[in-house]
Motif scaffolding. Structure first.
Motif, short mmCIF file in Angstrom:
data_model
loop_
_atom_site.label_atom_id
_atom_site.label_comp_id
_atom_site.label_asym_id
_atom_site.label_seq_id
_atom_site.Cartn_x
_atom_site.Cartn_y
_atom_site.Cartn_z
N THR A 134 -14.98 -2.71 -9.01
CA THR A 134 -14.85 -1.49 -8.52
C THR A 134 -14.96 -1.73 -6.96
OG1 THR A 134 -16.32 -0.47 -10.26
CG2 THR A 134 -16.15 0.72 -8.14
N ILE A 135 -15.31 -2.99 -6.55
CA ILE A 135 -15.61 -3.25 -5.06
C ILE A 135 -14.38 -4.07 -4.42
CG2 ILE A 135 -17.01 -4.37 -3.15
CD1 ILE A 135 -19.45 -4.02 -4.99
N ALA A 136 -13.56 -3.22 -3.63
CA ALA A 136 -12.58 -3.92 -2.76
C ALA A 136 -13.03 -4.85 -1.65
CB ALA A 136 -11.52 -2.84 -2.43
N GLY A 137 -14.16 -4.41 -1.01
CA GLY A 137 -14.84 -4.97 0.04
C GLY A 137 -16.14 -4.45 0.09
N ALA A 138 -16.85 -5.15 0.99
CA ALA A 138 -18.37 -4.55 1.27
C ALA A 138 -18.86 -5.12 2.47
CB ALA A 138 -19.31 -5.28 0.01
N VAL A 139 -19.27 -3.88 3.27
CA VAL A 139 -20.13 -3.96 4.48
C VAL A 139 -21.75 -3.83 4.30
CG1 VAL A 139 -20.21 -3.40 6.93
CG2 VAL A 139 -17.89 -3.49 5.59
N LEU A 140 -22.38 -4.93 4.35
CA LEU A 140 -23.85 -4.56 4.34
C LEU A 140 -24.53 -4.43 5.65
CD1 LEU A 140 -24.68 -7.58 1.87
CD2 LEU A 140 -23.90 -5.12 1.38
N ASN A 141 -25.18 -3.22 6.19
CA ASN A 141 -25.73 -2.92 7.42
C ASN A 141 -27.23 -3.34 7.34
OD1 ASN A 141 -26.15 -2.30 10.12
ND2 ASN A 141 -26.13 -0.17 9.45
N ASP A 142 -27.53 -4.29 8.15
CA ASP A 142 -28.93 -4.77 8.18
C ASP A 142 -29.74 -4.92 6.82
OD1 ASP A 142 -30.27 -5.59 10.79
OD2 ASP A 142 -31.83 -4.07 9.96
N ILE A 143 -29.23 -5.58 6.16
CA ILE A 143 -29.81 -5.50 4.71
C ILE A 143 -29.40 -6.86 3.89
CG2 ILE A 143 -28.15 -4.19 3.31
CD1 ILE A 143 -31.99 -4.20 2.87
N GLY A 144 -30.22 -7.57 3.28
CA GLY A 144 -29.75 -8.59 2.62
C GLY A 144 -30.56 -8.62 1.02
N PRO A 145 -30.52 -9.94 0.50
CA PRO A 145 -30.96 -9.90 -0.94
C PRO A 145 -32.41 -9.91 -1.14
CG PRO A 145 -29.10 -11.67 -0.56
CD PRO A 145 -29.49 -11.16 0.76
N GLU A 146 -33.07 -10.39 0.25
CA GLU A 146 -34.57 -10.53 0.37
C GLU A 146 -34.99 -9.65 1.65
OE1 GLU A 146 -37.56 -14.24 0.88
OE2 GLU A 146 -35.48 -14.66 -0.30
N PHE A 147 -36.16 -9.08 1.60
CA PHE A 147 -36.69 -8.14 2.57
C PHE A 147 -37.70 -9.00 3.59
CE2 PHE A 147 -35.75 -5.97 -1.38
CZ PHE A 147 -34.51 -5.87 -1.22
N ASP A 148 -37.81 -8.98 4.82
CA ASP A 148 -38.94 -9.30 5.71
C ASP A 148 -40.19 -8.41 5.44
OD1 ASP A 148 -40.52 -9.93 7.71
OD2 ASP A 148 -38.88 -10.64 8.91
N PRO A 149 -41.19 -9.07 5.05
CA PRO A 149 -42.46 -8.20 4.93
C PRO A 149 -42.69 -7.26 5.88
CG PRO A 149 -42.76 -10.40 4.03
CD PRO A 149 -41.54 -10.34 4.80
N ASN A 150 -42.56 -7.70 7.22
CA ASN A 150 -42.79 -6.74 8.29
C ASN A 150 -42.02 -5.37 8.25
OD1 ASN A 150 -44.46 -8.55 9.63
ND2 ASN A 150 -42.72 -9.81 10.44
N GLY A 151 -40.78 -5.62 7.89
CA GLY A 151 -40.06 -4.30 7.81
C GLY A 151 -40.59 -3.22 6.73
N ILE A 152 -40.87 -4.17 5.55
CA ILE A 152 -41.48 -3.23 4.21
C ILE A 152 -42.63 -2.52 4.79
CG2 ILE A 152 -42.12 -3.42 1.93
CD1 ILE A 152 -39.35 -3.76 2.31
N LYS A 153 -43.60 -3.03 5.46
CA LYS A 153 -45.02 -2.62 6.14
C LYS A 153 -44.56 -1.51 6.97
CE LYS A 153 -47.74 -6.97 5.43
NZ LYS A 153 -48.33 -7.76 6.17
N ARG A 154 -43.70 -1.65 7.88
CA ARG A 154 -43.46 -0.54 8.73
C ARG A 154 -42.80 0.85 7.87
NH1 ARG A 154 -38.56 0.98 10.35
NH2 ARG A 154 -37.63 -0.85 9.86
#
Length: 300
Positions: A134-154
């Motif tokens: 389904t995916i011809a191409g992908a742009v990921l905006n400020d996200i990856g497969p793992e998350f910095d805990p600081n951002g999650i807490k915020r």
């Protein structure tokens, strides 16, 4: 069964609104914009972040259309013009991914370029795992497969906890308090536009345009580690992919970026200066990446 219905009137010759029912009957709003001129490649699907909606992409929809692409901008269930889910447990990326695939099937879109901000990027990685064709191409905006805990807490500190604003000036001020560190030095006009995109006026005042029950899902225990998506990200290896990071991001660390680049060395990458989580995509650095990625998926 997935059922599509058009709501309201055609918004001029270039945009149609849909509300498309998922398998459980919850309807997702889709703003469907026609390409400008000759079609050059598959449509672009815009997927927003946790507490946002399709209006986040208003600044880039016309430039994408000018590249010859149809644009489908979604309000994920529980946000914007989409239905609120009576079962908050359904506010999770697996259900969202099912919704997105159902919508594309209903609209007879076989392949698309995915433009995903934050949660939208998580959905994109899950689509890559479940339906890579389904995916011809992908742009990921400020996200990856793992998350910095600081951002999650915020994020957990404010989701579902913001009081009602009495007027738009107060709403803009509240949003500046929440997001000022991510967009330092921005003027009043910036925060007013931000408020208009993320809030809605009700008879009781101005509130964020999402179901407060989303907070129940977002508020996982601080000591509970979130699942990672490295296997799902790896499914993007054969697919043209780009990554955008805000230089001040507290959710996507440089370490995570480096690991993503090791897995996919041909990934397009750009960092937006003086911006945290997440870039608006209207910044020159971000738009250049989006344009580059889309042109890689042009029809031959």
């Amino acid at each position: 069964m997935v059922i599509a219905s058009k709501i309201g009137k055609r918004q001029g010759p270039m945009m149609i609104e849909h509300k498309i029912s998922g398998q459980d009957g919850v309807r997702t709003y889709v703003a469907d914009f026609a390409a400008h001129g000759a079609v050059t490649g598959p449509p672009v699907v815009c997927l927003h972040g946790l507490t946002r909606n399709h209006k986040d992409f208003l600044g880039v929809i016309d430039p994408i259309r000018m590249l010859g692409r149809r644009v489908l901008a979604l309000d994920i269930r529980g946000r914007g013009r989409s239905d609120w889910d009576p079962n908050p447990a359904n506010y999770n990326p697996l259900i969202y991914t099912q919704d997105v695939l159902g919508i594309l099937h209903t609209l007879e879109v076989k392949r698309a370029v995915f433009l995903g901000t934050s949660m939208g990027g998580i959905i994109t990685m899950l689509v890559a795992a479940f339906s890579p064709q389904t995916i011809a191409g992908a742009v990921l905006n400020d996200i990856g497969p793992e998350f910095d805990p600081n951002g999650i807490k915020r994020i957990q500190s404010y989701v579902g906890k913001i009081r009602t604003a009495a007027n738009w000036d107060e709403a803009a001020s509240m949003i500046r308090t929440i997001g000022g560190a991510a967009f330092p030095g921005r003027d009043d006009a910036f925060w007013m536009e931000f408020a208009r995109k993320t809030c809605i006026e009700t008879k009781d005042g101005i509130v964020f345009d999402y179901d407060p029950a989303i907070a129940k899902v977002a508020a996982s225990p601080q000591d509970q580690s979130l699942p990672t998506l490295w296997d799902q990200f790896s499914c993007l290896k054969p697919i043209p992919t780009a990554l955008i990071r805000g230089a001040l991001s507290d959710l996507l660390s440089n370490f995570i970026v480096e690991r993503m680049q090791a897995i996919k060395p041909d990934m397009i990458y750009a960092e937006v200066p003086n911006v945290g989580h997440a870039p608006t995509l209207e910044e020159l650095e971000a738009w250049t990446v989006i344009e580059n990625l889309i042109k890689r998926t042009n029809l031959i």
